[in-house]
Motif scaffolding. Sequence first.
Motif, short mmCIF file in Angstrom:
data_model
loop_
_atom_site.label_atom_id
_atom_site.label_comp_id
_atom_site.label_asym_id
_atom_site.label_seq_id
_atom_site.Cartn_x
_atom_site.Cartn_y
_atom_site.Cartn_z
N SER A 47 0.79 -1.23 0.00
CA SER A 47 0.00 0.00 0.00
C SER A 47 0.82 1.28 0.00
O SER A 47 0.57 2.19 -0.81
CB SER A 47 -0.93 0.01 1.23
OG SER A 47 -1.74 -1.15 1.28
N GLN A 295 -2.51 -3.86 -5.43
CA GLN A 295 -3.36 -3.92 -4.25
C GLN A 295 -3.87 -2.54 -3.85
O GLN A 295 -4.97 -2.43 -3.31
CB GLN A 295 -2.58 -4.53 -3.07
CG GLN A 295 -2.23 -5.99 -3.24
CD GLN A 295 -3.42 -6.92 -3.07
OE1 GLN A 295 -4.55 -6.49 -2.87
NE2 GLN A 295 -3.18 -8.21 -3.16
N ILE A 296 -3.10 -1.50 -4.10
CA ILE A 296 -3.52 -0.17 -3.64
C ILE A 296 -4.23 0.63 -4.72
O ILE A 296 -5.10 1.46 -4.41
CB ILE A 296 -2.30 0.63 -3.10
CG1 ILE A 296 -2.78 1.87 -2.33
CG2 ILE A 296 -1.34 0.98 -4.22
CD1 ILE A 296 -3.67 1.56 -1.14
N PHE A 299 -7.98 1.03 -4.54
CA PHE A 299 -8.49 1.95 -3.53
C PHE A 299 -8.85 3.29 -4.16
O PHE A 299 -9.90 3.88 -3.87
CB PHE A 299 -7.46 2.14 -2.41
CG PHE A 299 -7.81 3.23 -1.44
CD1 PHE A 299 -9.05 3.27 -0.81
CD2 PHE A 299 -6.89 4.24 -1.13
CE1 PHE A 299 -9.37 4.29 0.08
CE2 PHE A 299 -7.20 5.25 -0.24
CZ PHE A 299 -8.45 5.27 0.36
N THR A 356 -8.67 -4.41 -2.28
CA THR A 356 -7.68 -3.39 -1.95
C THR A 356 -7.56 -3.25 -0.44
O THR A 356 -8.16 -4.03 0.32
CB THR A 356 -8.08 -2.05 -2.60
OG1 THR A 356 -7.03 -1.09 -2.40
CG2 THR A 356 -9.37 -1.50 -2.02
N VAL A 414 -5.61 -6.38 3.13
CA VAL A 414 -5.66 -5.85 1.76
C VAL A 414 -6.71 -6.58 0.93
O VAL A 414 -6.59 -6.71 -0.29
CB VAL A 414 -4.27 -5.94 1.08
CG1 VAL A 414 -3.34 -4.90 1.65
CG2 VAL A 414 -3.67 -7.34 1.22
#
Length: 458
Positions: A47, A295-296, A299, A356, A414
């Motif tokens: 992240s 993963q981020i 968001f 996320t 996550v």
Amino acid sequence: MFLTYAMIWLIVLGISITLFKKAGGSLSILRPNLLSLVFYYSLFVSSFIGSLLIVTKTDQFYMMHKVPNDEYRLIGFILVCLVMIFLPLTVFLLQKLVGFNAAKEFNHYFDKPVVLPFTKEKTEFYVLFAGLSTICLLAVAYTMLKLNAIPLLELIKGSSNAGQLRIEASRGFQGNVLIRNIFAIALTPILSIIAFIFAHKTRELKWIVLAVLLIGASFVITTYDLSKSPVFFYMLSMILTAIYIGFVRLSYKRILLIGIVGFALLFGMYAALGANPSSFLSYNSGPIGRMFLSQIAPFYMHLQLFGNGFPFLEGSSFPGIINQMFDQVHARSGRVAMGYFYPEKVEAGTAGVLNTLFIGEAYANYSYPGVIMSILYMGMFLAVIYMIFLRLPKNPVFLGMFIYFTINIPRSVVGGFFDFIFNPLWIMISVFVFSVYFVIKVRIGVMDFLKNGKGAGQ
């Protein structure tokens, strides 16, 4: 502006490291724990690094093309910084409130030996544990039999349709989903960890055989659908188990070796799935891009979507069993976002979910108040789980469950937020595993009560 954001990033990182070290008792990679894995994997790698690349517009990541409003790059960066500081701060303050010294408690737990839970009843325990293990082994076989095609085998045969095979194996499963999810996918790896600890501790043939069977079945169930993360995290859980029982002592050389082997296997899987070798060392594509940005970035897509192109979910992301009680449609934000941003992939049957950092799902449901609430809640949740397991006896059953949560909680951080409020899977597997232990404990207690009562009556 890059230098300004970089300075803020470094200051926040320094504060976060200090707080996580106090909350976890250690951030040493030679003595890993639940909170250090949350810091290193869930936050720093998955992240925080990506948030700096995104806010400075140096990411050049394909998902961020779906976020035309640059304002969300700054908002997302600020919110991730809040997580980095206030998550560990909440853990630390709650520990202080109850008088919990994380450094002392963790080091004591890490260094003390594993003790076997039963002496006179060890055969009885083995029979119960082997019975549950047999159910799980049969569940793995059942899962394989109920697939139209096993993606791993099809890939070995030369199939070039791996992506669709993965989705069909996951979403087009023809059998009982509860049997697959609970007994095959969830319980089998946990039982293999516990059996491995017993085999190491007792050196008895029956435990060694059971451990080998369960470990083999665990590799089958974590690789059959070509998902890359399950087998990686299972291997990590076995390494962590070996460390906690003293079977392996970490050194920086061994960590380097494990890292090289891990990356080699990861690159091998990407190559087998047809990835371009030139992308392997790129910071925004291939394995590295997946770690830092995949993963981020969703968001920021959540920030762009919910409240603008799509209404807030207002609690629809709670597990389905909760939504049914209130006659509400179940909708995970990651699935909604995937359907909105990549409808063609959903229609083609090759799309999964845009999971996320947990604040993404909290925002999708309750906007910015949900983000603040989720950070505080997650801090309290992590503090309670960590303190409970460090105070439990270090026997194979409790240690096995501790290892399971030490690996799976960082993964879930996550993955979403509402699973931390109510997670039927975690509850069910805890009941199954702990019941093997507590059934005997209760029987012993009842027998002692009857014996002492009879003696007192005479």
